[in-house]
Each structure stands twice: as C-alpha cells, then as structure tokens.
Design a protein around this motif. Sequence first.
Motif, PDB file in Angstrom:
ATOM      1  N   VAL A 256       0.865  -1.174   0.000  1.00  0.00           N
ATOM      2  CA  VAL A 256       0.000   0.000   0.000  1.00  0.00           C
ATOM      3  C   VAL A 256       0.900   1.222   0.000  1.00  0.00           C
ATOM      4  N   ASN A 257       0.355   2.351  -0.398  1.00  0.00           N
ATOM      5  CA  ASN A 257       1.173   3.548  -0.545  1.00  0.00           C
ATOM      6  C   ASN A 257       1.498   4.231   0.781  1.00  0.00           C
ATOM      7  N   GLY A 258       0.738   3.909   1.826  1.00  0.00           N
ATOM      8  CA  GLY A 258       0.999   4.528   3.124  1.00  0.00           C
ATOM      9  C   GLY A 258       0.823   3.554   4.259  1.00  0.00           C
ATOM     10  N   ALA A 276      -8.147   2.814   1.651  1.00  0.00           N
ATOM     11  CA  ALA A 276      -8.160   4.180   1.131  1.00  0.00           C
ATOM     12  C   ALA A 276      -7.308   5.111   1.990  1.00  0.00           C
ATOM     13  N   GLN A 277      -7.431   4.997   3.319  1.00  0.00           N
ATOM     14  CA  GLN A 277      -6.673   5.882   4.197  1.00  0.00           C
ATOM     15  C   GLN A 277      -5.187   5.534   4.230  1.00  0.00           C
ATOM     16  N   SER A 278      -4.831   4.368   3.701  1.00  0.00           N
ATOM     17  CA  SER A 278      -3.423   3.991   3.582  1.00  0.00           C
ATOM     18  C   SER A 278      -2.861   4.385   2.219  1.00  0.00           C
ATOM     19  N   GLY A 279      -3.590   5.188   1.487  1.00  0.00           N
ATOM     20  CA  GLY A 279      -3.101   5.661   0.193  1.00  0.00           C
ATOM     21  C   GLY A 279      -3.432   4.760  -0.973  1.00  0.00           C
ATOM     22  N   GLY A 280      -4.216   3.711  -0.728  1.00  0.00           N
ATOM     23  CA  GLY A 280      -4.581   2.796  -1.802  1.00  0.00           C
ATOM     24  C   GLY A 280      -3.517   1.750  -2.056  1.00  0.00           C
ATOM     25  N   ASP A 282      -0.711  -0.270  -4.045  1.00  0.00           N
ATOM     26  CA  ASP A 282       0.340   0.014  -5.017  1.00  0.00           C
ATOM     27  C   ASP A 282       0.161  -0.933  -6.201  1.00  0.00           C
TER      28      ASP A 282
END
Length: 370
Positions: A256-258, A276-280, A282
């Motif tokens: 994930v992105n975050g 979603a809150q983790s940046g979606g 990758d």
Amino acid sequence: MTHSTSTKLLIALATTALLAGCSFAPGSHMDYQTETAPIDDLVDIEPITPGLLAAWQEGDPAVPISDEFQAELEAYEYRVGPGDVLSIIVYDHPELTNPGGTERSAAEVGNRVQADGTFYYPYIGRVSAEGKTIDEVRSELTRRLAAYITEPQVEVSVAAFNSKKVYLSGEVSEPKTLPITSVPLTLVDAISQVGSANPGANWHSIFLNRNGQQQRISLYELMRNGDMSQNRLLQPGDILHVPSAENQAVAVMGQVNGPGRLPLGNERMSLMDVIAQSGGIDERSADASGIFVIRGKEQGDKLATVYQLDVSNAASFTLASRFTMQPQDVVYVTTAPIARWNRVISLLLPSISLPGTTAGSIDDVRDFND
C-alpha cells in the motif's frame, strides 16, 4: 491478543521453523522451506464473500428491554443503610417532626443511621433501620409510637442517600461517585449523570466490576443501536470503568502507498476505508488476489482467522466496503501469488498483537517478497 496466546503462537512458529529445517548462520542464506509448513493447523481461512458478510449482518441490532430486566426494575426497593439521613414527619406533633426549627434542612436535622444500623427517636429510643425499606421503617415507628400517641400518622423519607454508591472512572466527562437512591440506577442513567463518555473513550468495551467479577459491555451497541441487553441495574459497590480507545487500531502492511497504524474510532472502519486511508494499493507491485486480514483469536486451538479478498475484479471492492474491521487486525497486501500465502502468514502471525509496531517490520516482509 493476550500474552499467553502470543507466547503459544511464538512457540508454535518456532516449532514449525525447526521442523521445516530452516537454517540460520552468520553470512548464510536463509533456506525457506515453509511451502509445506502446517500453517493450516494454526489458522482458520475464510474468503470474503457475500455469504460471509450476509451471515455477519443477519438480525436486527436493536434489542428491546427484556422481561427479566423490566421485572428487576419494577421490583426494586431501596434499603436503608448506615450513613443515610431519614426525614420523619409525625403529623400534629411538630416537636417530633422538626425539633431543630424550620430554617434548617431535613438533611441537617434528620435522623442519621449510625454505624450499627440504628437511629435514635424521641419516646421510643433506638430503632433498627439497616436493611429495611422505607415502609418497614415507617411501620416500626408507627407501631412503637402508638404506645405514647393516639393513632400516630407517620411519614418517612430519605433526606440524604449516603450508604450505597457506585463508582465511575476512566474516559467520562466527570469521573465521580454516584449514590444509589430510591430510584433504580441503570448503566445508562449513570453515564448520563456524568455527561456521557468522552470522544476518546472506547464505547465498544466498557467494564463493570462487581463482587470480584468483570463484565464487558458495549456502550456503543446500547446507545447507538438500541441494544437494551447491554443495560444493567447497578448495585452498591459496582465500579464502572470506561477505557480509552488508544489501542483501538489496525496495522496496514505490504503493498500500500501509506503503510502504518490507523485508529479505528467508535464508528469503526471498513476494509475499504483502511485501504483508502493507507493511500490505496500500489498497483505496480500488489497482487490482486492477496489482500489479507489477519484477526487473532484469544480462545480455541487456532491462533487467528485469515480473511482473504480477491479484487482481480474491481467489483469485489464492494465487499471490502462491507467488511468491518476490528481492533488489533492486521491488513496485508502482498506481492506474492496466492499459492505462496503460507510464507506470508508465517511472517505476519507474530505481528497480530503488535499493531503499533508493525510498520517497522514492513521492510522485512518486502525483502521476503522481492
């Protein structure tokens, strides 16, 4: 997850590693032979499907007050105890009713029940009151005063409730001691009297300590969903503790992105919210079949349940929006094909009790997948 469960988990994984023949030596290459490790014996595996979510959401969350609880409320009677102050009126006899004058309150001039459970009253001396209802005290006074007064008309009430208390602590607006009175005191009444729980409180799991035993109650289900089965009639000596929601979080790892730690909040989040809150995801490295939710178990032979979501078809994200997260869950998005999930779970299982520290182990998992 409890310390004992975590210990059992580590022992099981260590045994698995030894049986698999993994070798660790300075400068050597780790020989992964976990393809055949008995991970299936440690966890339950559940695909996230419409059927699973429908089973979780069956039934109406609103539960009306039970007949037993209603009967308990209707049968409630206050019983006098040491420290209580009684207000006693004998009609047509002001010298007995308020000997201290009208300028002083009933609580100031009333009859205080002493430590031995009795109080003194003119003409008749000591009167036993402890453990009696107001009507029983009134009947006793009437019977004994009849020897000195013709047909005495007596009224008794409690001017100050001092003998029985409950205690509220934790994340409430004003932690305090609440008296038990002639009006039944329920859990909802007690929370309301201190101004409700704080925003930072864990509404899903508050604790009622009674006679050395602890009950876990969901204030959220009671207040938000109307589940009256969560309500209680409080008793003398009860301790009601509202804990903080600081440990109500999930860990997000992998592609994930975050990645990191996300607080759940009392309204809870869905798996879709967490992603979603983790940046979606990758999309360059993630495997669409490998979105795992690892949820530890405190009881039973299995250490965790692993829920797996395949979003190869984007429509499957609708299932993620209906999957409710729980505290201490670990969400992991893998680069590995689903056939290699044994290795992934082997690395993740020790982390399910450490949502605040899993972000630091992300690099290790990525190294494994590369």
